[in-house]
Design a protein around this motif. Structure first.
Motif, PDB file in Angstrom:
ATOM      1  N   SER A  93       0.775  -1.020   0.072  1.00  0.00           N
ATOM      2  CA  SER A  93      -0.011  -0.074   0.003  1.00  0.00           C
ATOM      3  C   SER A  93       0.778   1.315  -0.041  1.00  0.00           C
ATOM      4  CB  SER A  93      -1.082   0.081   1.292  1.00  0.00           C
ATOM      5  OG  SER A  93      -1.482  -1.129   1.340  1.00  0.00           O
ATOM      6  N   GLN A  94       1.953   1.235   0.811  1.00  0.00           N
ATOM      7  CA  GLN A  94       2.939   2.476   0.829  1.00  0.00           C
ATOM      8  C   GLN A  94       3.397   2.609  -0.432  1.00  0.00           C
ATOM      9  OE1 GLN A  94       3.395   4.268   3.564  1.00  0.00           O
ATOM     10  NE2 GLN A  94       4.968   5.740   2.733  1.00  0.00           N
ATOM     11  N   LEU A  95       3.965   1.412  -1.240  1.00  0.00           N
ATOM     12  CA  LEU A  95       4.669   1.679  -2.427  1.00  0.00           C
ATOM     13  C   LEU A  95       3.883   2.174  -3.525  1.00  0.00           C
ATOM     14  CD1 LEU A  95       7.320   1.898  -4.076  1.00  0.00           C
ATOM     15  CD2 LEU A  95       6.982  -0.869  -4.270  1.00  0.00           C
ATOM     16  N   ARG A  96       2.528   1.742  -3.431  1.00  0.00           N
ATOM     17  CA  ARG A  96       1.457   2.066  -4.469  1.00  0.00           C
ATOM     18  C   ARG A  96       1.180   3.638  -4.302  1.00  0.00           C
ATOM     19  NH1 ARG A  96      -3.587   1.474  -6.921  1.00  0.00           N
ATOM     20  NH2 ARG A  96      -3.152  -0.584  -7.405  1.00  0.00           N
ATOM     21  N   GLN A  97       1.274   4.112  -3.137  1.00  0.00           N
ATOM     22  CA  GLN A  97       1.119   5.683  -3.070  1.00  0.00           C
ATOM     23  C   GLN A  97       2.309   6.528  -3.355  1.00  0.00           C
ATOM     24  OE1 GLN A  97      -1.428   7.074  -1.474  1.00  0.00           O
ATOM     25  NE2 GLN A  97      -0.508   9.091  -1.972  1.00  0.00           N
ATOM     26  N   LEU A  98       3.361   5.749  -3.167  1.00  0.00           N
ATOM     27  CA  LEU A  98       4.620   6.403  -3.643  1.00  0.00           C
ATOM     28  C   LEU A  98       4.673   6.501  -5.372  1.00  0.00           C
ATOM     29  CD1 LEU A  98       7.426   5.091  -1.228  1.00  0.00           C
ATOM     30  CD2 LEU A  98       6.484   7.356  -1.282  1.00  0.00           C
ATOM     31  N   ALA A  99       4.042   5.638  -5.648  1.00  0.00           N
ATOM     32  CA  ALA A  99       4.274   5.238  -7.169  1.00  0.00           C
ATOM     33  C   ALA A  99       3.070   6.226  -7.783  1.00  0.00           C
ATOM     34  CB  ALA A  99       3.647   3.895  -7.840  1.00  0.00           C
ATOM     35  N   SER A 136       8.449  -4.840  -1.067  1.00  0.00           N
ATOM     36  CA  SER A 136       7.705  -4.469  -2.338  1.00  0.00           C
ATOM     37  C   SER A 136       8.732  -3.726  -3.088  1.00  0.00           C
ATOM     38  CB  SER A 136       6.618  -3.371  -1.943  1.00  0.00           C
ATOM     39  OG  SER A 136       5.799  -4.149  -1.159  1.00  0.00           O
ATOM     40  N   TYR A 137       8.393  -3.879  -4.501  1.00  0.00           N
ATOM     41  CA  TYR A 137       9.239  -3.574  -5.445  1.00  0.00           C
ATOM     42  C   TYR A 137       8.729  -3.009  -6.547  1.00  0.00           C
ATOM     43  CZ  TYR A 137      13.305  -3.779  -8.699  1.00  0.00           C
ATOM     44  OH  TYR A 137      14.378  -3.429  -9.730  1.00  0.00           O
ATOM     45  N   LEU A 138       8.760  -1.736  -6.903  1.00  0.00           N
ATOM     46  CA  LEU A 138       8.158  -1.169  -8.090  1.00  0.00           C
ATOM     47  C   LEU A 138       8.507  -1.326  -9.551  1.00  0.00           C
ATOM     48  CD1 LEU A 138       5.717   0.850  -8.508  1.00  0.00           C
ATOM     49  CD2 LEU A 138       7.390   2.670  -8.622  1.00  0.00           C
ATOM     50  N   LEU A 139       7.601  -1.776 -10.453  1.00  0.00           N
ATOM     51  CA  LEU A 139       8.052  -1.835 -11.816  1.00  0.00           C
ATOM     52  C   LEU A 139       7.255  -0.877 -12.549  1.00  0.00           C
ATOM     53  CD1 LEU A 139       7.701  -5.797 -11.914  1.00  0.00           C
ATOM     54  CD2 LEU A 139      10.007  -4.498 -12.346  1.00  0.00           C
ATOM     55  N   VAL A 205       3.418  -1.526 -11.688  1.00  0.00           N
ATOM     56  CA  VAL A 205       3.201  -2.874 -10.960  1.00  0.00           C
ATOM     57  C   VAL A 205       3.906  -2.746  -9.605  1.00  0.00           C
ATOM     58  CG1 VAL A 205       3.503  -5.434 -11.284  1.00  0.00           C
ATOM     59  CG2 VAL A 205       3.132  -3.865 -13.109  1.00  0.00           C
ATOM     60  N   VAL A 206       3.095  -3.090  -8.485  1.00  0.00           N
ATOM     61  CA  VAL A 206       3.791  -3.392  -7.285  1.00  0.00           C
ATOM     62  C   VAL A 206       3.977  -4.822  -6.965  1.00  0.00           C
ATOM     63  CG1 VAL A 206       3.564  -2.975  -4.624  1.00  0.00           C
ATOM     64  CG2 VAL A 206       3.057  -1.005  -6.267  1.00  0.00           C
TER      65      VAL A 206
END
Ligand code: BTN
Length: 334
Positions: A93-99, A136-139, A205-206
Motif C-alpha cells: 500500500s505504501q509503495l502504491r502511494q509512492l508510485a 515491495s518493489y516497483l516496476l 506494478v507493485v
C-alpha cells in the motif's frame, strides 16, 4: 541516508579495524559526527570495539534490515531508492502511494513489521516484527497487461533464486507463486497492477514478497501452522534477513531490467524463468483442489503451460487450463 547507516555500512564491509579519521574522510563528516554515530549504533545493540591507534571494528550486530546492513551488500546509489520503515500497514500500500506520487521504477519499500499485511484473495499476511521480510518493489513496464503475462511466475523464480543464493538450497514453487520448503509455505507473492482506464496501458506494478525467515513454526498463528513454516525451522538455523533482502533486490533488479528491455530479450529471459519454474514445481502429478470464486473442484495437476497456467484433469471430466484462483494440494485419497 543517516550518518549512522553509512558508518554501519562501512564497518560491515571492513574485515579489519577502520579508523575514525578514515570513516570521517570517506563520509565527508566530522570526527564528532562519527563518534556520535558509533554511540548511537552501540545503544541499538551493535557491538563495536574501539582500539587506540587502530579505530573501530564491528564484532556483532542484531538481525535488522536497515540501510546500514544493506549497504554491506548493495551500493550506496542502489540503497538511495530503498525505503525502510519500522512499521507500516502494508509495504504494498505504501509503495502504491509512492508510485502514484511519481516514484521511479526500482523503488523498494521494506518494513520490520506490518499492521495489515495483505495476501492474495483478500487474505492477511502474518507480519510480526523482526522475523520476516516484508518487501515491495516497483516496476514500470510499458504496454498493456498482456506485456507482463507470466510476471508473477517470474517473481516466484526470482525469490527462489534469492533464497537459494543465501541458504544454499532452492525452495519449491507451488502454483501460482508460493515458495515451499519441505511441503510447507515459507513465502508468498502479491502482485498488484495499476492500469489507466482510458488507454488500458499499465501505469505501474507493485510486486510484494513476504518471506517467513526466523522464528519457530509454533510461533505462527494456529490457522496457518500446519501449512506454513519459516526458513529457520526448516533449515534448523537462523538466517540474516539483510542478506536475503539484498539478494531479493539483486534478483528483482535483474528481472526488471529484462522486462523493461521488452521484445526478444524479455522473451528469452521469460523462457529461462519458465524452465526454472517447471523444475521447481511441486504440484504436477498431485491431487489438487482448485478454488476460484465460489467454486471448488478436485482433480489432478498435469503440467505448467508456456504462460505459467496450470493444466488440471478434473474428476468431473475434462481437462482445463487454470489461470486464476488458487489451488490446495490434497492427500492422494481425496
Ligand atoms: C500470499 O501468500 O497470499 C501473498 C503474500 C504477500 C505478502 C507481502 S509482504 C510485503 C507485501 N505487502 C503486503 O501487504 N503484502 C505483500
Amino acid at each position: 541516508m543517516m550518518t549512522k547507516d553509512k558508518v554501519l555500512g562501512h564497518l560491515k564491509r571492513e574485515d579489519d579495524f577502520l579508523s575514525g579519521e578514515e570513516i570521517s574522510l570517506r563520509l565527508g563528516v566530522s570526527r564528532a559526527a562519527v563518534n556520535q554515530a558509533v554511540k548511537q549504533l552501540r545503544s541499538e545493540g551493535y557491538k563495536i570495539v574501539s582500539v587506540t591507534n587502530k579505530g573501530y571494528s564491528l564484532v556483532w550486530g542484531p538481525d535488522r534490515v536497515g540501510l546500514g546492513e544493506l549497504m554491506a551488500a548493495l551500493s550506496e546509489e542502489r540503497c538511495a531508492s530503498i525505503l525502510v520503515e519500522e512499521i507500516l500497514d502494508s509495504t504494498n500500500s505504501q509503495l502504491r502511494q509512492l508510485a502514484v506520487e511519481g516514484a521511479p521504477a526500482g523503488t523498494v519499500v521494506l518494513a520490520e513489521q506490518q499492521r495489515k499485511g495483505r495476501g492474495r484473495m483478500g487474505r492477511s499476511f502474518f507480519s510480526p516484527p523482526g522475523r520476516g521480510i516484508y518487501f515491495s518493489y516497483l516496476l514500470r513496464p510499458e504496454g498493456d497487461p498482456g506485456t507482463i503475462a507470466g510476471l508473477t511466475g517470474c517473481v516466484a523464480v526470482a525469490a527462489r533464486r534469492a533464497v537459494a543464493s543465501v541458504c544454499g538450497s532452492a525452495p519449491g514453487i507451488k502454483w501460482v507463486n508460493d515458495l515451499y520448503v519441505h511441503e510447507r509455505k515459507v513465502a508468498g507473492v502479491l502482485t498488484e497492477l495499476s492500469v489507466e482506464g482510458e488507454s488500458g496501458a499499465v501505469q505501474f506494478v507493485v510486486v510484494g514478497i513476504g518471506l517467513n525467515v526466523n522464528g519457530r513454526r509454533d510461533e505462527l498463528p494456529e490457522e496457518i501452522r500446519e501449512i506454513a513454516s519459516t526458513l529457520e525451522e526448516e533449515h534448523s538455523r537462523p538466517w540474516s534477513r539483510a542478506a536475503l533482502v539484498a539478494a531479493l533486490v539483486r534478483e528483482m533488479d535483474t528481472l526488471a531490467e529484462a522486462l523493461c528491455c521488452g521484445g526478444e530479450g524479455w522473451m528469452a529471459a521469460l523462457q529461462g524463468y519458465l524452465a526454472e519454474y517447471r523444475e521447481a514445481d511441486v504440484v504436477c502429478g498431485k491431487r489438487v483442489q482448485v478454488i476460484g470464486g465460489n467454486t471448488s473442484r478436485l482433480g489432478e495437476a498435469v503440467e505448467i503451460g508456456d504462460d505459467f497456467a496450470l493444466r488440471v484433469r478434473f474428476d468431473d471430466g475434462g481437462e482445463e487450463w487454470v489461470r486464476t484462483g488458487e489451488i490446495s494440494v490434497r492427500p492422494v485419497d481425496a
